[in-house]
Design an enzyme around this catalytic site. Structure first.
Site, PDB file in Angstrom:
ATOM      1  N   ASP A  45      32.625  42.150  44.625  1.00  0.00           N
ATOM      2  CA  ASP A  45      33.816  41.499  45.175  1.00  0.00           C
ATOM      3  C   ASP A  45      35.093  41.908  44.433  1.00  0.00           C
ATOM      4  OD1 ASP A  45      31.917  40.206  46.628  1.00  0.00           O
ATOM      5  OD2 ASP A  45      32.587  38.177  46.158  1.00  0.00           O
ATOM      6  N   ASP A  46      36.206  41.636  45.091  1.00  0.00           N
ATOM      7  CA  ASP A  46      37.560  41.666  44.509  1.00  0.00           C
ATOM      8  C   ASP A  46      38.136  43.074  44.308  1.00  0.00           C
ATOM      9  OD1 ASP A  46      37.097  38.981  44.483  1.00  0.00           O
ATOM     10  OD2 ASP A  46      37.505  38.664  42.358  1.00  0.00           O
ATOM     11  N   HIS A  95      37.209  40.535  52.022  1.00  0.00           N
ATOM     12  CA  HIS A  95      37.268  39.398  51.084  1.00  0.00           C
ATOM     13  C   HIS A  95      38.661  38.767  51.115  1.00  0.00           C
ATOM     14  CE1 HIS A  95      35.587  37.058  47.839  1.00  0.00           C
ATOM     15  NE2 HIS A  95      36.321  37.574  46.871  1.00  0.00           N
ATOM     16  N   HIS A  99      42.987  36.833  48.150  1.00  0.00           N
ATOM     17  CA  HIS A  99      42.117  35.855  47.500  1.00  0.00           C
ATOM     18  C   HIS A  99      42.624  34.420  47.490  1.00  0.00           C
ATOM     19  CE1 HIS A  99      38.767  34.810  44.783  1.00  0.00           C
ATOM     20  NE2 HIS A  99      38.280  36.012  45.078  1.00  0.00           N
ATOM     21  N   HIS A 186      31.415  41.551  40.411  1.00  0.00           N
ATOM     22  CA  HIS A 186      32.756  42.054  40.736  1.00  0.00           C
ATOM     23  C   HIS A 186      32.921  43.439  40.134  1.00  0.00           C
ATOM     24  CE1 HIS A 186      32.822  37.677  40.936  1.00  0.00           C
ATOM     25  NE2 HIS A 186      33.808  37.784  41.818  1.00  0.00           N
TER      26      HIS A 186
HETATM   27 ZN    ZN Z   1      36.471  36.935  44.905  1.00  0.00          ZN
END
Ligand code: ZN
Length: 553
Positions: A45-46, A95, A99, A186
């Site tokens: 993620d991210d 995603h 955020h 991540h």
């Molecule tokens: Zn995230």
């Protein structure tokens, strides 16, 4: 940034129970037996970030696939990395843009977060929607409505953002991994990338196959509902395990089908027939492993076996037109198709005459066809994907308008003769056609109200008109001018293609149907329904018919 592993297992057990109830398992030709392969989905993620490119190289070196849930705001800085990710077969996930906690946003704000990110990913892989993982795993009804894909949660949280320690990431994976798990970390932390790669090495040694989230769900046969959250996919969860998708076989040549032949799923005579390939079709040759039957891909993409005796290998893909097998050669197709993008709605036979005659083949449901002409009330002339021109019952074609193919009115028909006014407004949105026929090419549209000048009267109630902005075309005369009488049917009444009770009706109109009287005689009225079909009704069942004295004869 997550829930405990225990809690998410509880959720997934509940989910699995729910999903099993609605699971549909269908994969022809593959037995529904559990495969020994253990599956696991690693997710990052991210990102994308500084470590993503190297991570992709490391995954590729291991033959591992992963899913990347990326932030829209980061994608622009790493476009080439995302292209490499896609080219390597990893899954591009969404995603959000930057955020946020999505449940706090308005619908339009949430939509912008998701769709702006999708738009950047679409530039890479061409897909409008991408699997979504909500920031903090926090979804909402709005988000579920927006995504148009499943929502991916996780079942093993490495807490990598907290520990920033590769050993810790590795240890969490090894203590909690199980067949069907989705692992969260991540790729913006070097420690996470290192720990995940070590985890992949160890799990691959234990026989795990690393797949994307979508592939995990697919392989487990999980029924997908867009907007629903998935935590993992246990063995047997969707009713059975599927094999890895094999890439489509590359054709080794092209064959011409010399006689209409059954396409069979196997090489022996008993094996199931999945369709008929019409004579004259061109098919892709996939292999010649069997010397009696070649494996082919049909013009509509279905694979199967055809007898060598009914095939002729081609040098290029130019058909040998002299083949005697063609039975459709005496059908003269019109030059202007009515619809180039029509499909069959169910499996149907096609014939060489409008009354039946010789069956030229069978088209499976969904076959693309070019609609050449509405030939009669119920039969249309089509061209199949393989080029066969044939007749087919109209009810097997999608969106064929009721009554579209009704026979042309007889020239001697005394029932109605409409003399067009010299000018008038278009009564409805009118197709300006190239020639006086409802199957002729539509050159432009004159919207209702457009002023039309009749420049030439043609036969059979068609006339040539010019619009006030100078366009020309043919329309049916009774659509020029707007002084028609509105009426309603007073009983259930047959709507007929001709003023003649011997002709099959187009439809049965319910009592109270609103119609517009275009013209009338003593016994019949020519009407147009609100969905713009025209036809005849017995005058005694139409209110106000007697008042429609402006008979244009
Ligand atoms: Zn995230």
């Amino acid at each position: 940034m997550g829930v405990t592993t225990l809690r998410s297992r509880f959720f997934s057990a509940v989910m699995a129970g729910v999903l099993l109830l609605g699971a549909v398992f269908c994969f022809p030709g593959v037995s529904v037996s559990a495969k020994e392969s253990k599956l696991i989905a690693f997710t990052f993620d991210d990102g994308p970030g500084a470590y993503t490119s190297d991570l992709i190289d490391e995954l590729d070196a291991r033959g591992a696939k992963a899913t990347f849930f990326m932030l829209g705001q980061n994608i622009g800085n790493y476009t080439d990395v995302v292209k490499k990710m896609h080219a390597s077969g990893h899954e591009l996930g969404n995603h959000s843009w930057d955020h946020p906690f999505l449940p706090d946003l308005s619908y339009s704000q949430a939509e912008k977060q998701i769709m702006d990110t999708n738009a950047l990913l679409e530039e890479v892989d061409g897909n409008k929607y991408h699997i979504v993982r909500c920031p903090y795993g926090s979804s909402s009804d709005d988000v579920s409505a927006i995504v148009n894909t499943p929502l991916a949660y996780w079942s093993v949280d490495t807490s990598d953002w907290e520990s920033r320690n590769a050993d810790s990431v590795y240890n969490v994976i090894m203590e909690n991994a199980y067949d069907g798990a989705i692992i969260l970390a991540h790729d913006i932390y070097k420690t996470s990338v290192d720990g995940m790669l070590r985890g992949i090495d160890s799990l691959q040694d234990q026989g795990y196959e690393c797949v994307t989230v979508s592939e995990l769900l697919r392989r487990r046969g999980v029924k997908i509902d867009n907007g629903t959250t998935y935590f993992d996919a246990l063995p047997g969860e969707g009713g059975g395990d599927l094999p890895a998708e094999t890439p489509p076989e590359e054709p080794i040549g092209t064959v011409y089908v010399t006689a209409s032949t059954a396409l069979r799923q196997g090489t022996d005579k008993e094996s199931a027939i999945s369709g008929i390939v019409p004579a004259g079709s061109i098919a892709s040759l996939l292999n010649k492993d069997d010397d009696k039957k070649y494996k082919v891909r049909s013009p509509w993409g279905e694979e199967g076996y055809l007898p060598v005796s009914s095939l002729q290998e081609l040098e290029g893909d130019t058909p040998p037109i002299t083949q005697a097998a063609r039975k459709d050669e005496d059908i003269t197709p019109p030059s202007d198709p009515v619809n180039r993008n029509m499909r069959t709605v169910s499996c149907t036979d096609i014939y060489n005459t409008e009354k039946g005659g010789i069956a030229l083949g069978r088209l499976p449901a969904g076959s693309p066809v070019t609609l050449l002409e509405y030939t009669t009330d119920s039969v249309a002339m089509i061209k199949s994907a393989s080029g066969t021109v044939a007749y087919v019952a109209m009810k097997f074609l999608e969106d064929a308008p009721a009554g579209a193919g009704r026979p042309k009115r007889d020239k001697d028909d005394k029932g109605v003769k409409v003399t067009p006014p010299q000018s008038g407004a278009a009564a409805i949105d009118l197709n300006l056609r190239k020639s006086p026929s409802s199957s002729s090419l539509i050159e432009s549209i004159a919207v209702a109200g457009t002023q039309l000048t009749v420049t030439e009267e043609a036969k059979n109630n068609w006339c040539k008109v010019r619009t006030d902005d100078g366009r020309e075309g043919y329309v049916q005369t009774y659509f020029v001018g707007t002084d028609y009488t509105a009426a309603k049917t007073t009983a259930e009444v047959n709507f007929r293609p001709e003023p003649n009770t011997k002709k099959d009706p187009i439809a049965l109109l319910p009592s109270g149907t609103e119609v517009r009287i275009l013209s009338k005689t003593k016994d019949w009225v020519l009407v147009m329904t609100s969905d713009q079909r025209t036809g005849y009704l017995s005058a005694e069942f139409v209110e106000a018919a007697k008042k429609a004295d402006t008979d244009k004869t």
